[in-house]
Design an enzyme around this catalytic site. Structure first.
Site, PDB file in Angstrom:
ATOM      1  N   GLU A 255      22.469  20.959  32.458  1.00 58.71           N
ATOM      2  CA  GLU A 255      23.221  19.748  32.146  1.00 58.71           C
ATOM      3  C   GLU A 255      23.082  19.583  30.642  1.00 58.71           C
ATOM      4  OE1 GLU A 255      24.739  18.025  34.560  1.00 58.71           O
ATOM      5  OE2 GLU A 255      23.957  19.539  35.917  1.00 58.71           O
ATOM      6  N   CYS A 294      23.592  10.698  28.829  1.00 57.66           N
ATOM      7  CA  CYS A 294      24.427  11.899  28.800  1.00 57.66           C
ATOM      8  C   CYS A 294      25.845  11.593  29.258  1.00 57.66           C
ATOM      9  CB  CYS A 294      23.807  12.958  29.685  1.00 57.66           C
ATOM     10  SG  CYS A 294      23.444  12.350  31.334  1.00 57.66           S
TER      11      CYS A 294
HETATM   12  P1  NAP Z   1      16.734  19.552  23.597  1.00 56.77           P
HETATM   13  O1  NAP Z   1      16.133  19.673  22.251  1.00 56.77           O
HETATM   14  O2  NAP Z   1      17.649  20.621  24.046  1.00 56.77           O
HETATM   15  O3  NAP Z   1      15.482  19.420  24.585  1.00 56.77           O
HETATM   16  C1  NAP Z   1      15.650  19.288  25.965  1.00 56.77           C
HETATM   17  C2  NAP Z   1      14.428  19.822  26.674  1.00 56.77           C
HETATM   18  O4  NAP Z   1      14.307  21.229  26.434  1.00 56.77           O
HETATM   19  C3  NAP Z   1      13.113  19.209  26.180  1.00 56.77           C
HETATM   20  O5  NAP Z   1      12.240  19.096  27.259  1.00 56.77           O
HETATM   21  C4  NAP Z   1      12.606  20.250  25.202  1.00 56.77           C
HETATM   22  O6  NAP Z   1      11.222  20.188  25.007  1.00 56.77           O
HETATM   23  C5  NAP Z   1      13.009  21.513  25.909  1.00 56.77           C
HETATM   24  N1  NAP Z   1      13.137  22.687  25.066  1.00 56.77           N
HETATM   25  C6  NAP Z   1      13.547  22.751  23.783  1.00 56.77           C
HETATM   26  N2  NAP Z   1      13.569  24.041  23.383  1.00 56.77           N
HETATM   27  C7  NAP Z   1      13.144  24.792  24.434  1.00 56.77           C
HETATM   28  C8  NAP Z   1      12.931  26.193  24.643  1.00 56.77           C
HETATM   29  N3  NAP Z   1      13.176  27.105  23.692  1.00 56.77           N
HETATM   30  N4  NAP Z   1      12.497  26.600  25.853  1.00 56.77           N
HETATM   31  C9  NAP Z   1      12.245  25.710  26.829  1.00 56.77           C
HETATM   32  N5  NAP Z   1      12.426  24.376  26.685  1.00 56.77           N
HETATM   33  C10 NAP Z   1      12.873  23.925  25.509  1.00 56.77           C
HETATM   34  O7  NAP Z   1      17.510  18.205  23.779  1.00 56.77           O
HETATM   35  P2  NAP Z   1      17.055  16.765  23.332  1.00 56.77           P
HETATM   36  O8  NAP Z   1      17.434  16.603  21.917  1.00 56.77           O
HETATM   37  O9  NAP Z   1      15.652  16.511  23.722  1.00 56.77           O
HETATM   38  O10 NAP Z   1      17.947  15.875  24.284  1.00 56.77           O
HETATM   39  C11 NAP Z   1      19.135  15.258  23.875  1.00 56.77           C
HETATM   40  C12 NAP Z   1      20.330  16.009  24.355  1.00 56.77           C
HETATM   41  O11 NAP Z   1      20.285  16.119  25.763  1.00 56.77           O
HETATM   42  C13 NAP Z   1      21.627  15.292  24.052  1.00 56.77           C
HETATM   43  O12 NAP Z   1      22.491  16.186  23.422  1.00 56.77           O
HETATM   44  C14 NAP Z   1      22.167  14.885  25.393  1.00 56.77           C
HETATM   45  O13 NAP Z   1      23.566  14.899  25.485  1.00 56.77           O
HETATM   46  C15 NAP Z   1      21.577  15.860  26.310  1.00 56.77           C
HETATM   47  N6  NAP Z   1      21.423  15.286  27.646  1.00 56.77           N
HETATM   48  C16 NAP Z   1      22.195  15.744  28.648  1.00 56.77           C
HETATM   49  C17 NAP Z   1      22.062  15.218  29.918  1.00 56.77           C
HETATM   50  C18 NAP Z   1      22.884  15.704  31.068  1.00 56.77           C
HETATM   51  O14 NAP Z   1      22.605  15.362  32.209  1.00 56.77           O
HETATM   52  N7  NAP Z   1      23.893  16.477  30.839  1.00 56.77           N
HETATM   53  C19 NAP Z   1      21.128  14.223  30.158  1.00 56.77           C
HETATM   54  C20 NAP Z   1      20.374  13.779  29.105  1.00 56.77           C
HETATM   55  C21 NAP Z   1      20.526  14.327  27.851  1.00 56.77           C
HETATM   56  P3  NAP Z   1      10.575  19.513  23.727  1.00 56.77           P
HETATM   57  O15 NAP Z   1      11.005  18.075  23.726  1.00 56.77           O
HETATM   58  O16 NAP Z   1       9.120  19.662  23.938  1.00 56.77           O
HETATM   59  O17 NAP Z   1      11.107  20.266  22.552  1.00 56.77           O
END
Ligand code: NAP
Length: 526
Positions: A255, A294
C-alpha cells in the site's frame, strides 16, 4: 519514557544498540530511542516458523476467531492509555480513536468472519467439480495456512490500526506475524504489542515486534513467507525488487502513497446539499490526522463554473480550524508526526506551487493553541488552486499533510481523465445527486481505484466517509497506490493461505477434510 524502545523477538523483550532518537511531535521532548542493531532477528524468524506458526495452525478457524474476540476485548480496556500516548505523536483524541478504535474494530470484524468459517484447519474453497465423463474423478480447491511468517511493515501515521489491520487476517488464517512499525511512532505500537503479549491470548511466537531496521531479517525469508508493506512508493519499489523477494517468490503486497481525488458533480451547484457535503468532506479529509492519511483527498476536482465558490467555501471553513496541542479541548487539528515530516510536507508544497498557487494557509506560519510553533511539528491547512488542471504537479506530488489542490474540469469526461492522472489511487469520491453522473464516473474511475464512494443526501447521514477503509471492503489500489489489496473481508485471509487443486475420487475428496494425516500435515506436526 526515556528508555531504548524494546523489540519482542523469540519470546524476549530486548533493546537494540545505538538507537535513533524519537521526539515528541508536540513538544520536541525526547521520547525513546529506536534500534534493532544487535538483535538476533534470524532467531525471531525461526521462532515464528517453528513455534508460532505450528501453534496457530493447530487451532481451527473458529478457535482463532475466538482468540481475536478476546484480544479485542482486552485492548478495548487499555484505550485511554493509547489515546494519551498518541497525543505525543501529534494526534488529537479524535484522531487517536480512528487509529485505536478503528484497529480494534478490524479485530472484531475478522473475529465475526471467522466465527462463520468451519471448525477445521483447512478450508474447502468450492464444491467438487466433475473432471471426467463418469462420476469417479473430481477436483476441488483447498486452502491451507502457509507455513511461513507474515512480515508486516507499517507506516507512521496509524501505529495501531496499521498493525491490527494486517495482523487480524494473518491470525485468522493461522500464520505467525512479525510486525515492524515505522520509527517515528513505534512506541505506540510497542505499547499495544506489550499488552497483547501480556494478555497471554496468543500462542508463543504468533506475534513478534521489531522496532528499528528489519533489513537483516528480510534476507532470510523463504518461499512460504510474505511481506505486507505500507509506506512510500520508493520503499515499496525497493522491497518489491529485493533479490530475496524475487528469488524465493516471497508473497508481496504494498500500500503506497496515492493522490486520491474527490469529484464534485456538475449538478451540485452552490446552494445544493451536495455542494455543502463536498465542502464539509474536503475539510474533514484535510484536517483529520492533520491530513496524514493515505486515503486523504489530495485533489479536489470541481466543475470550472463552481470553482470560485468551492475555493471560497473551503477557505472559509479552513480558516476556522483550531490547530494546537492535541490534548487541548478546543483543538481540532494536532501536529504532524515530527519535524522531519513537516519539512517533507513543506518541500512538497513548494513543489506543488510550480503548478498551483496557495489560496489559503501559510506553510511557514501557524499559531498553535497551548503549544510552541517551532518545537512542535505544527502546520496549518494549506489549500492550493491549479489554474491549469492539466499541469503535472498536482497529479504527481504528494504532500502528506493537511494539503489539497483544487482544480476545475471542463466536462465529466475531463474529470475522469484528471482522476486517472493520479496513476492509481486508494480511494475516490463523487459527490452528486445525479445517478447518471454517478454511473458514468464510477465506471470511469473503477480501473484506477480500489474504492469509490458516491456521496449524496440519501446516504450522507450514514456514510463512513471518503477516507475510512473498512474491514469488509477492499483497501488498496492499482499503480501508484502500490497494486496491493488488504482487508476486503476474507480476501485478506486468503492472502495467507495456499490454494491447492486436489484431484481424485469424490469419496477421497469427502474424506480429506477429516483425514488425520492431512490435518497433521497442515499443522506441520507430521
Ligand atoms: P517509508 O519511509 O516508506 O516507511 C514505511 C515503512 O517502511 C516504515 O516502517 C519504515 O521503517 C520501513 N522501511 C523503510 N525503508 C525500509 C527498507 N529498506 N526495508 C524495510 N523497511 C523499510 O514511508 P513513511 O515516510 O514512513 O510513510 C509515509 C508514506 O506512507 C506516505 O507517502 C503515505 O502516502 C504512505 N502511506 C500509505 C498508506 C496506504 O495504505 N497506502 C498508508 C499510510 C501511509 P522506518 O520508519 O524505521 O524507516
Amino acid at each position: 519514557m526515556t528508555t531504548a524502545l524494546e523489540s519482542y523477538v523469540a519470546g524476549r523483550w530486548v533493546a537494540g544498540d545505538d538507537g535513533v532518537p524519537v521526539a515528541d511531535a508536540v513538544t520536541g521532548e525526547h521520547v525513546v530511542t529506536v534500534s534493532s542493531s544487535g538483535l538476533d532477528l534470524v532467531a525471531g524468524l525461526g521462532h515464528a516458523w517453528r513455534a508460532g506458526g505450528p501453534a496457530l495452525r493447530g487451532l481451527t478457524f473458529r478457535e482463532r476467531a475466538g482468540m481475536l474476540t478476546a484480544l479485542a476485548t482486552q485492548l478495548r480496556e487499555h484505550r485511554p492509555h493509547y489515546y494519551a500516548l498518541s497525543h505525543r505523536t501529534g494526534a488529537t483524541t479524535a484522531d487517536a480513536k480512528v487509529d485505536v478504535d478503528g484497529g480494534i474494530a478490524v479485530l472484531s470484524a475478522y473475529a465475526a468472519l471467522g466465527a462463520d468459517l468451519p471448525d477445521d484447519t483447512v478450508l474447502t474453497v468450492d464444491a467438487p467439480q466433475r473432471l471426467s465423463r463418469g462420476t469417479g474423478f473430481a477436483g476441488q480447491h483447498l486452502a491451507t495456512p502457509r507455513l511461513g511468517v507474515a512480515v508486516q511493515i507499517n507506516a507512521y501515521n496509524f501505529p495501531v490500526w496499521g498493525m491490527l489491520e494486517k495482523l487480524a487476517p494473518a491470525l485468522l488464517a493461522g500464520v505467525a506475524s512479525i510486525v515492524k512499525p515505522a520509527t517515528p511512532t513505534a512506541y505506540v505500537t510497542e505499547r499495544v504489542v506489550r499488552d497483547i503479549v501480556a494478555s497471554g491470548l496468543l500462542p508463543d511466537g504468533a506475534l513478534q515486534l521489531v522496532c528499528g531496521s528489519i533489513t537483516n531479517l528480510l534476507d532470510h525469508l523463504g518461499p512460504q513467507d510474505s511481506i505486507a508493506f505500507t509506506g512510500s512508493a520508493t520503499t515499496a519499489a525497493r522491497l518489491r525488487a529485493a533479490p530475496v523477494v524475487v528469488r524465493e517468490a516471497v508473497r508481496f503486497t504494498a500500500e503506497a502513497d496515492s493522490l486520491n481525488c474527490s469529484i464534485l458533480g456538475p449538478d451540485a451547484a452552490p446552494g445544493t446539499a451536495e455542494f455543502d457535503l463536498y465542502v464539509e468532506q474536503l475539510v474533514v479529509e484535510m484536517t483529520v490526522k492533520a491530513g496524514q492519511k493515505c486515503t486523504a483527498i489530495r485533489r479536489a476536482i470541481v466543475p470550472q463554473k463552481h470553482l470560485d465558490a468551492v475555493l471560497d467555501a473551503v477557505s472559509g471553513r479552513l480558516a476556522q480550524v483550531v490547530v494546537g496541542h492535541p490534548a487541548s479541548a478546543q483543538v481540532q487539528m494536532g501536529a504532524l508526526a515530527g519535524l522531519e515530516q513537516r519539512d517533507d510536507v513543506r518541500s512538497a508544497i513548494t513543489a506543488l506551487t510550480r503548478g498551483a498557487r496557495i489560496v489559503s494557509g501559510d506553510p511557514d506560519k501557524v499559531d498553535p493553541v497551548d503549544a510552541d510553533a517551532e518545537r512542535g511539528a505544527f502546520l496549518g491547512p494549506v489549500l492550493l488552486h491549479a489554474s491549469d488542471p492539466d499541469a503535472a504537479e498536482p497529479h504527481d506530488v504528494e504532500a502528506f499533510g493537511p494539503v489539497s489542490t483544487v482544480m476545475g474540469y471542463r466536462s465529466v469526461a475531463h474529470a475522469g481523465e484528471l482522476a486517472a492522472r493520479g496513476r492509481g489511487s486508494l480511494a475516490a469520491s463523487v459527490v452528486t445527486a445525479d445517478d447518471n453522473t454517478a454511473r458514468d464516473l464510477v465506471r470511469t474511475l473503477a480501473p484506477w481505484h480500489g474504492r469509490v464512494l458516491v456521496l449524496d443526501t440519501r446516504c450522507a447521514a450514514e456514510s463512513t466517509g471518503h477516507g475510512a477503509p473498512l474491514p469488509g471492503l477492499l483497501h488498496g489500489g492499482p499503480g501508484r497506490a502500490g497494486g496491493g489489496a488488504e482487508l476486503g473481508g476474507l480476501h485478506a485471509v486468503d492472502h495467507h493461505l495456499q490454494r491447492t487443486a486436489v484431484q481424485g475420487s469424490p469419496a477421497m475428496l469427502a474424506a480429506i477434510q477429516s483425514s488425520p494425516a492431512m490435518l497433521a500435515a497442515i499443522r506441520g506436526t507430521s
